[in-house]
Scaffold this motif. Structure first.
Motif, PDB file in Angstrom:
ATOM      1  N   GLY A  54       0.762  -1.231   0.000  1.00 32.88           N
ATOM      2  CA  GLY A  54       0.000   0.000   0.000  1.00 32.88           C
ATOM      3  C   GLY A  54       0.795   1.284   0.000  1.00 32.88           C
ATOM      4  O   GLY A  54       0.207   2.359  -0.081  1.00 32.88           O
ATOM      5  N   PHE A  55       2.123   1.211   0.080  1.00 32.17           N
ATOM      6  CA  PHE A  55       2.895   2.448  -0.028  1.00 32.17           C
ATOM      7  C   PHE A  55       3.496   2.544  -1.420  1.00 32.17           C
ATOM      8  O   PHE A  55       3.573   1.558  -2.160  1.00 32.17           O
ATOM      9  CB  PHE A  55       3.979   2.524   1.052  1.00 32.17           C
ATOM     10  CG  PHE A  55       5.039   1.454   0.973  1.00 32.17           C
ATOM     11  CD1 PHE A  55       6.144   1.594   0.138  1.00 32.17           C
ATOM     12  CD2 PHE A  55       4.951   0.311   1.762  1.00 32.17           C
ATOM     13  CE1 PHE A  55       7.117   0.621   0.066  1.00 32.17           C
ATOM     14  CE2 PHE A  55       5.927  -0.675   1.699  1.00 32.17           C
ATOM     15  CZ  PHE A  55       7.012  -0.515   0.858  1.00 32.17           C
ATOM     16  N   ASP A  56       3.924   3.747  -1.779  1.00 35.90           N
ATOM     17  CA  ASP A  56       4.459   4.003  -3.117  1.00 35.90           C
ATOM     18  C   ASP A  56       5.980   4.064  -3.104  1.00 35.90           C
ATOM     19  O   ASP A  56       6.594   4.524  -2.130  1.00 35.90           O
ATOM     20  CB  ASP A  56       3.924   5.328  -3.674  1.00 35.90           C
ATOM     21  CG  ASP A  56       2.440   5.292  -3.974  1.00 35.90           C
ATOM     22  OD1 ASP A  56       1.891   4.173  -4.049  1.00 35.90           O
ATOM     23  OD2 ASP A  56       1.844   6.371  -4.128  1.00 35.90           O
ATOM     24  N   MET A  57       6.572   3.596  -4.201  1.00 35.06           N
ATOM     25  CA  MET A  57       7.984   3.843  -4.479  1.00 35.06           C
ATOM     26  C   MET A  57       8.049   4.797  -5.668  1.00 35.06           C
ATOM     27  O   MET A  57       7.287   4.653  -6.624  1.00 35.06           O
ATOM     28  CB  MET A  57       8.715   2.546  -4.844  1.00 35.06           C
ATOM     29  CG  MET A  57       8.678   1.478  -3.786  1.00 35.06           C
ATOM     30  SD  MET A  57       9.700   0.034  -4.247  1.00 35.06           S
ATOM     31  CE  MET A  57       8.839  -0.549  -5.731  1.00 35.06           C
ATOM     32  N   VAL A  58       8.939   5.774  -5.599  1.00 40.43           N
ATOM     33  CA  VAL A  58       9.076   6.709  -6.714  1.00 40.43           C
ATOM     34  C   VAL A  58      10.195   6.213  -7.622  1.00 40.43           C
ATOM     35  O   VAL A  58      11.363   6.159  -7.224  1.00 40.43           O
ATOM     36  CB  VAL A  58       9.374   8.133  -6.214  1.00 40.43           C
ATOM     37  CG1 VAL A  58       9.575   9.072  -7.399  1.00 40.43           C
ATOM     38  CG2 VAL A  58       8.240   8.634  -5.327  1.00 40.43           C
ATOM     39  N   ILE A  59       9.845   5.827  -8.835  1.00 39.58           N
ATOM     40  CA  ILE A  59      10.797   5.277  -9.800  1.00 39.58           C
ATOM     41  C   ILE A  59      10.989   6.301 -10.918  1.00 39.58           C
ATOM     42  O   ILE A  59      10.020   6.777 -11.529  1.00 39.58           O
ATOM     43  CB  ILE A  59      10.282   3.948 -10.387  1.00 39.58           C
ATOM     44  CG1 ILE A  59       9.875   2.987  -9.263  1.00 39.58           C
ATOM     45  CG2 ILE A  59      11.337   3.326 -11.296  1.00 39.58           C
ATOM     46  CD1 ILE A  59      10.986   2.626  -8.306  1.00 39.58           C
ATOM     47  N   ARG A  60      12.231   6.614 -11.212  1.00 46.72           N
ATOM     48  CA  ARG A  60      12.525   7.716 -12.133  1.00 46.72           C
ATOM     49  C   ARG A  60      12.765   7.262 -13.580  1.00 46.72           C
ATOM     50  O   ARG A  60      12.613   8.065 -14.502  1.00 46.72           O
ATOM     51  CB  ARG A  60      13.750   8.487 -11.640  1.00 46.72           C
ATOM     52  CG  ARG A  60      13.591   9.013 -10.222  1.00 46.72           C
ATOM     53  CD  ARG A  60      14.789   9.852  -9.804  1.00 46.72           C
ATOM     54  NE  ARG A  60      14.717  10.224  -8.394  1.00 46.72           N
ATOM     55  CZ  ARG A  60      13.968  11.210  -7.921  1.00 46.72           C
ATOM     56  NH1 ARG A  60      13.226  11.922  -8.745  1.00 46.72           N
ATOM     57  NH2 ARG A  60      13.952  11.488  -6.632  1.00 46.72           N
ATOM     58  N   ASP A  61      13.183   6.028 -13.794  1.00 47.87           N
ATOM     59  CA  ASP A  61      13.569   5.584 -15.137  1.00 47.87           C
ATOM     60  C   ASP A  61      12.462   4.796 -15.812  1.00 47.87           C
ATOM     61  O   ASP A  61      11.769   3.983 -15.178  1.00 47.87           O
ATOM     62  CB  ASP A  61      14.828   4.721 -15.067  1.00 47.87           C
ATOM     63  CG  ASP A  61      16.060   5.534 -14.696  1.00 47.87           C
ATOM     64  OD1 ASP A  61      16.461   6.394 -15.502  1.00 47.87           O
ATOM     65  OD2 ASP A  61      16.614   5.312 -13.602  1.00 47.87           O
TER      66      ASP A  61
END
Length: 317
Positions: A54-61
């Motif tokens: 339920g939590f988010d990971m911020v992925i840049r690529d």
């Protein structure tokens, strides 16, 4: 040689298994003698990616970084339809001969991509029947830790993902590099892929000092003819009781476990020494180079000579 690793962050990914791949390939341990991988996490739509918790990971690529990856990895997540963009990345990697690795239910993603067709594979034992039922063209084995079928590697549950990933490292970079990573992670350098996923007797019921002593003695005396009768006497057990307790604690029969340890030790000596094949075979308990060759062909699909040529120190130099 394996250098560029891309881990796919697919919505619904399980954080722990995801972290396992990050831990093995994403940390620079070159100061200790391990390879420094070019490690990237990629997703179809860069930005927040929701995990299974339920939590988010911020992925840049985005997925374009996987176009020339030497390894594309997928980890555990909810089983269901996968965005075609991820499947295209996996298909492309397999088609160009790159490594493809899945952990746990990540095998269903590989199956959707079509790369398990005609291959052997595994997944967590809870999902194995479903994987086999939905993919009749795949030979699913629910009892092993991982399977490597022509550079498509499928791992079982969480801990087996470590074994599967370290297997890839060992094939590409050898035992010394694998040992560095494993030592820093405080895990075994690599359990054999054919070891049982599920140990029927809880570990709490197997606190047997005599069995632990025997296992240590076996490792220190691989050159000996370690018959089960001798081992059971050393453990002060009947042969039947020893075999049952050993299987419950280790997940393999004494003979299978010994064979695995002998192969692992032989691989280490082939990689790190100039000892002759007959000497190595005697030191690890195979007796003769011919017997050792038989076990290498059966287990690794290569010969000791070919293995040394590929992974020995002189080859690396």
């Amino acid at each position: 040689m394996l250098q560029k690793v891309v881990l796919l962050a697919i919505p619904g990914v399980a954080p722990f298994e995801f972290g396992v791949i990050c831990e093995i390939f994403g940390i620079d341990r070159s100061d200790s003698g391990a390879p420094a991988f070019d490690f990237t996490i990629a997703t179809a739509d860069p930005g927040p990616v929701r995990t299974s918790l339920g939590f988010d990971m911020v992925i840049r690529d985005d997925l374009s970084v996987a176009a020339d990856a030497d390894l594309v990895a997928v980890t555990d997540q909810a089983i269901g339809d996968i965005d075609e963009r991820y499947l295209d990345v996996i298909r492309s990697a397999e088609a160009r001969g790159a490594w493809v690795l899945s952990v746990c239910s990540g095998a269903f993603v590989l199956a959707q991509a079509g790369v398990l067709e005609g291959r052997r594979a595994t997944t967590h034992w809870m999902y194995a029947d479903r994987l086999a039922r939905e993919n009749p063209g795949t030979d699913v084995n629910p009892e092993v830790l991982f399977i490597d079928d022509r550079k498509v590697v499928t791992g079982a549950g969480t801990a087996a993902g470590i074994d599967a990933a370290l297997h890839v490292v060992r094939v590409e970079h050898g035992a010394a590099a694998t040992n560095v990573i494993a030592r820093r992670m405080v895990v075994p350098p690599q359990r054999d892929g054919g070891q049982s996923q599920y140990i029927p007797t809880p570990v709490a019921e197997c606190h047997d000092d005599s069995l632990a002593d025997v296992i240590e003695w076996m490792l220190n005396n691989l050159a000996e003819d370690l018959a089960i009768e001798q081992l059971s006497r050393r453990a002060l057990m009947s042969t039947r009781t020893f075999a049952r307790r050993f299987r419950a604690e280790v997940g393999a029969t004494p003979a299978a476990w010994l064979n695995t340890q002998r192969i692992l030790r032989a691989r280490q000596l082939l990689e790190e020494s100039d000892l002759g094949l007959e000497q190595i075979a005697h030191m690890v308990g195979f007796g003769t180079a011919a017997v050792m060759r038989h076990h290498f062909l059966k287990t690794l699909q290569t010969t000791p000579t070919s293995y040394r040529r590929a992974f020995g120190e002189r080859a690396a130099g």
